[in-house]
Design an enzyme around this catalytic site. Sequence first.
Site, short mmCIF file in Angstrom:
data_model
loop_
_atom_site.label_atom_id
_atom_site.label_comp_id
_atom_site.label_asym_id
_atom_site.label_seq_id
_atom_site.Cartn_x
_atom_site.Cartn_y
_atom_site.Cartn_z
N LYS A 1 -1.04 8.90 -8.80
CA LYS A 1 -1.26 7.80 -7.74
C LYS A 1 -1.48 6.60 -8.25
O LYS A 1 -1.81 6.33 -9.40
CB LYS A 1 -2.86 8.15 -7.23
CG LYS A 1 -3.27 7.73 -5.81
CD LYS A 1 -2.50 8.55 -4.73
CE LYS A 1 -2.92 8.15 -3.45
NZ LYS A 1 -2.68 9.38 -2.43
N1 GLU Z 1 0.02 8.88 0.15
C1 GLU Z 1 0.35 10.29 0.72
C2 GLU Z 1 -0.44 11.23 0.20
O1 GLU Z 1 -1.61 11.19 -0.23
C3 GLU Z 1 2.02 10.46 0.53
C4 GLU Z 1 2.36 10.64 -0.91
C5 GLU Z 1 3.69 10.80 -1.15
O2 GLU Z 1 4.68 10.79 -0.07
O3 GLU Z 1 4.32 10.77 -2.45
O4 GLU Z 1 0.00 12.66 0.45
#
Ligand code: GLU
Length: 423
Positions: free
Chosen positions: A114
């Site tokens: 993240k």
């Molecule tokens: N930000 C989204 C999540 O928390 C998508 C993450 C992604 O598609 O890699 O799941």
Amino acid sequence: MSYKEPAPIKNQENPFESMMSRFDEAARILGLDQNIYNVLKYPAKAVIVSLPVIMDDGTVQVFEGYRVVHSQAMGPSKGGIRYSMDVHLDEVKALAAWMTWKCAVVGIPYGGGKGGIKCDPRKMSKGELERLTRAFTGAMRDVFGEEKDIPAPDMNTGPQEMAWLMDEYSKINGQNSPAVTTGKPLVLGGSLGRVEATGRGVMVSCRAALGKLGINPMEATCAVQGFGNVGSISARLIRMQGLKIVAISDISGGYYDPNGIDIEAAIEYRNNNNGTLEGYPAERITNEEILTLDVDVLVPAAMEDQITKHNAHLVKAKLIVEGANGPTSASADLILHENNVMVVPDILANAGGVTVSYFEWVQNRLGYYWTEERVHRRADRTMKLAFESVYAASQKYNVSMRIAAYIVAIDKVAKALAFRGTF
Ligand code: GLU
């Protein structure tokens, strides 16, 4: 130790501690090997960068950017990038670990990561946001990579930011690299169905959970906290299942109508009103009040730590489907479990987004693009299978859906680590 005797929760307001207390619980039930536990407890990598950006007035402002890779045991790390003043290392660490568990729950071949930039995107121009995104990409050039770490949209980021990121990364590497990120605009290799994917997965989870609870969707009511991409699309699709959405909310507050909110009209209103619901014609309530309304289903789709030990006992919904990441604190979990509230946890309920991100990445690498119908069908199937496996684990171990989801996820990641056997 049974679920009734949980470990003491040290500090449930810290998202990393909150994540760890569930991890500990699931690890104990699984009898997780101590060495593997020790590995998974720490993020593999945490990078903090300073990003100087020339602002429109000619001054240089330095922003702080983060990328945390929690685990790459199952494959390249995957996870979004958020732009918010609330971004801090512990939050990004927790969100990265949640991505590891989320990808494992739905069985896609990714680890978890993240990122975030501490900034207020609403106060920045498009040019400033572009320069910030490019600076971040340059600073993370050695972290990102289509077989290493693959970002995506998260809070306050979307297709435009992913397009800049992909463009900058492609320029740095001298080759077009669409698979370095997902959530791109369609014309740049995005996938049909990606924008709706998280909300669609929330709806599929909601429908599956209502089935288990024996609640008829045509007679059920629902409140949705948050009206961004996830909240608004969840509301639209849940409405289409027959539930009456009696309340919605966003940063401007909550809007309540016992006769049901017209979700299409609300989306249209927001789109023509600078992206907010401010002034929407319905009874005003607060973002706290929406959580304790007398509804059957509650969808928190805004941000972390909304349902805590301070308000969990006031929740009247029989079902909570977590569109946001981390909306329920660990201490609130215990109260909800005792009150027989079923919680479809974030790492399952909102996994539709990363599932279609995976499909986007596959399509980029194939150079062959799927129809929307195929994307929906495969994503729905993935979500349904994941729901059933978590539900089965919750029955088998007699635990909440949240702990069951952690059990399913940790078991897979632990097996991958054991087979790799590199430590
Ligand atoms: N930000 C989204 C999540 O928390 C998508 C993450 C992604 O598609 O890699 O799941």
